[in-house]
Design a protein around this motif. Structure first.
Motif, short mmCIF file in Angstrom:
data_model
loop_
_atom_site.label_atom_id
_atom_site.label_comp_id
_atom_site.label_asym_id
_atom_site.label_seq_id
_atom_site.Cartn_x
_atom_site.Cartn_y
_atom_site.Cartn_z
N ASP A 103 -10.72 39.22 37.19
CA ASP A 103 -10.71 37.86 36.66
C ASP A 103 -9.27 37.33 36.65
N THR A 162 -5.26 29.01 35.13
CA THR A 162 -6.50 28.85 34.36
C THR A 162 -7.70 28.53 35.26
N ARG A 175 1.08 30.58 34.12
CA ARG A 175 -0.28 31.05 33.82
C ARG A 175 -1.33 30.20 34.53
N ASN A 192 -3.10 37.14 35.91
CA ASN A 192 -1.98 36.70 35.08
C ASN A 192 -1.19 37.88 34.54
N ASP A 193 -1.90 38.95 34.21
CA ASP A 193 -1.20 40.14 33.71
C ASP A 193 -0.41 40.81 34.83
N ASP A 245 -7.45 36.62 34.09
CA ASP A 245 -6.60 37.31 33.11
C ASP A 245 -5.90 38.50 33.75
#
Length: 662
Positions: A177, A195, A193, A182-183, A179
């Motif tokens: 995903d 979205t 970031r 982004n990590d 997230d």
């Protein structure tokens, strides 16, 4: 189908008859026989001749050439001709053209003018491949399929919208995903970031430094895109021409790092590569030997194919020096000594026109009556005498770890030093071992390290926990492990390992670095036994013996080289780039502690390598890179001179020998 030549070192190169009138073709056959040519790579850039208009195929000329080659006993490595599209295709579909970092379309007029993600280009390329596979599968000259040519040499990275969309598809397969992306990319930095998936773009030219992990993932993506394209062509050949082996020519010279060949190798029926000397290097012959050992490592230790190198000058450097008499033969035997079972050149006949008209060839502009062609014919005859070597392998007790993806990460933006080329230490260690007659395999960190008595980890910036553990396990079971500066710094997402450098190897080595002290060009730091350049570190021993220390500057008195006993082996750390004498002395101690012996007792400037076969047969290759006569202890039969060797072999200045031992 014709068998690949196995009673000799296969000898030949790229053949481009479409560049010449038909009356030249019969002469070509006669010259091939005279030169000892046993294979050619055919049709690599012939798409516009095979398909001059959409769906209109003209195979008559290729049929004729295939028949001629068969009649003359020459095996064909037949290309799918998809390396470069014809002008009619790019004119009809300009959307398939690649786009550079700044958003400029790269127009046709050269070669490889196609986007790695283009569905249009893939459709047409696979259609041509299918036609060729169907037509020539049963031809008695066909021995090997040659898919495309030198992937990524000119058209990656591409930053077009098609690549942007495919990049997002690739990312969805890699990450669960947004997230996770982004990590991995550390997008909390500089408000990056994401979205929505559609917000993600290729790392195009931007205001300042791009996201390092985004750059790293984009390099992975582009390598994977081209590998997927290769697999698509190979699948068509498996359907239309089953049983015929397939390859594509890599480029394993150290300056070419666009593709992760370790991921490509399992899809090759035989690993093949191109290699050219780079005149600007301090020691081009040493780089050649490193690249040959790297190719052997990519091939899993099996024999491999040199698809292209040059008889003399190339055409693409600022200055293109000619090779000295005998240099072509030394270059060729260096590849064979390190595992090549085929010697190919670009190209058979030197072109009269085009961008490569001054690139050397088997038949030069001067023609048959030339020293160059006479050396070519002598090398072809030698390739025939070396047939007994085919299928033998190289065994080494030393491993040098090399990872394309770690190199990509280390070449990211905003590193401690722009002078930090991650390949420098690997090639330096290899060169110094080569000068000592010590064989080394250049292998991926995921290779089985169990057979090695010495493992060198040279500037392996990004490394997985698994691979770091394998290095530690090698030391535990008895290997001498040498880790050099800027290794183990990050994980595979290019996140710095915290707690002190060198991160992944800190506990193994018993050292801790608090801060890097890179050196500017021209500066040096004194050591107890020599000097260091390029790099230094604020290093503390946490359980290692200090072998040498910094002797001046802000780090005076601090450790520079350390050793820690580990299990029945040892782990060494080198925190700078020493002069050759200092590093050579360190390697002497390490290989001595490991019990590693040289291939042969050779004088300075003589390169030695050995190939061995099941049953105990072995061949000692000796290459004299000096201008003086050299003597090397050896016994057996020299296949070059076709003469017995009793106790020693005398090498003429620049001369070579291949001694069947025993």
């Amino acid at each position: 189908m014709r068998s690949w030549p196995s009673d000799r070192i296969a000898f030949g190169g790229d053949y481009n008859p479409e560049q010449w009138p038909r009356e030249t073709w019969a002469e070509d056959m006669a010259l091939m026989r005279e030169a000892g040519v046993s294979f050619v790579s055919l049709g690599i850039f012939s798409w516009s001749w095979l398909e001059p208009a959409k769906g209109e195929y003209e195979f008559g000329w290729l049929d004729e050439i295939m028949d001629l080659l068969h009649a003359n006993g020459i095996a064909v490595d037949l290309a799918t001709a998809t390396a470069t599209p014809p002008p009619w295709l790019s004119a009809a579909h300009p959307e398939m053209l690649p786009v550079d970092h700044e958003g400029h379309t790269l127009w046709p007029g050269s070669r490889q003018a196609w986007c790695p993600s283009s569905p249009v280009f893939r459709e047409y390329a696979l259609a041509l491949t299918r036609e060729l596979g169907r037509r020539y599968h049963d031809h008695p000259a066909l021995a090997l399929w040659h898919v495309s040519n030198e992937y990524a040499c000119h058209n990656v990275p591409c930053y077009c919208d098609t690549c942007a969309a495919e990049f997002r598809v690739w990312l969805r397969r890699r990450y669960p995903d947004l997230d996770a992306i982004n990590d991995a990319w550390g997008t909390a930095f500089w408000s990056q970031r994401y979205t929505e998936w559609d917000q993600i773009l290729p790392p195009r030219k931007t205001t300042t430094f791009a996201n390092p992990t985004q750059l790293l993932d984009y390099r992975r993506f582009q390598s994977d895109q081209l590998l997927d394209f290769y697999r698509a062509e190979k699948a068509v050949l498996a359907e239309t021409s089953p049983g015929v082996p397939v390859t594509t020519n890599f480029m394993t010279l150290t300056s070419f790092r666009h593709l992760d060949y370790n991921q490509w190798a399992p899809d090759q029926d035989v690993v093949s590569t191109d290699h050219y000397l780079v005149a600007s290097l301090d020691d081009p012959a040493a780089e050649l030997s490193f690249s040959a050992d790297l190719t052997r490592g990519i091939a899993g230790g099996r024999p491999w194919m040199l698809m292209e190198h040059s008889t003399s000058a190339v055409n693409w450097q600022p200055v293109n020096p000619a090779k000295a008499p005998g240099e072509m033969t030394r270059n060729s035997l260096a590849h064979v000594a390190r595992g090549a079972d085929s010697l190919g050149f670009f190209q058979f006949r030197q072109s009269r026109a085009g961008a490569e008209k001054f690139h050397s060839a088997l038949v030069p502009h001067a023609g048959r009556d030339s020293d160059r062609f006479r050396e070519v014919a002598a090398l072809g005859a030698l390739a025939g005498r070396l047939g007994e070597v085919v299928g033998s392998t190289v065994t080494s007790s030393v491993a040098i770890l090399f990872d394309y993806q770690s190199n990509w990460a280390a070449q990211g933006p905003c590193m401690p030093s722009a002078d930090l080329d991650p390949v420098t230490m690997a090639t330096t260690v290899h060169r110094l071992l080569r000068e000592r007659g010590i064989a080394a395999d250049v292998v991926h960190p995921g290779a089985d390290l169990a057979a090695y008595d010495v493992v060198v980890v040279p500037t392996l910036y990004a490394v997985s926990d698994e691979h770091a553990a394998a290095v530690a396990a090698a030391a535990e079971r008895g290997a001498q492990v040498l880790v050099t500066y800027f290794s183990g710094i990050s994980d595979l997402d290019d996140h710095v390992r915290l707690g002190g450098y060198p991160g992944a190897f800190r506990d193994l080595l018993g050292v801790r670095t608090e801060e890097f002290y890179p050196l500017v060009a021209g500066d040096a730091v004194a050591l107890g036994t020599g000097t260091g350049t390029r790099w230094s570190e604020h290093l503390t021993s946490t359980g290692a013996e200090v072998v040498d220390s910094y002797a001046d500057g802000p780090l005076a008195g601090r450790p520079a080289i350390t050793r820690r006993p580990v299990g029945s082996g040892a782990a060494w750390y080198l925190s700078t780039s020493p002069d050759d004498h200092t590093l050579g002395a360190l390697l002497d101690r390490i290989v001595s502690d490991a019990g590693v012996r040289p291939v042969a007792d050779v004088p300075a400037g003589v390169e030695a390598a050995r190939r061995s076969a099941e049953g105990g047969a072995s061949w000692l290759f000796l290459l004299n890179h000096t201008g003086q006569e050299q003597v090397v202890p050896a016994s057996g039969h020299d296949l070059v001179a076709d003469a017995a060797v009793d106790g020693q072999v005398t090498l003429a200045p620049g001369g070579v020998a291949v001694v069947r031992e025993g």
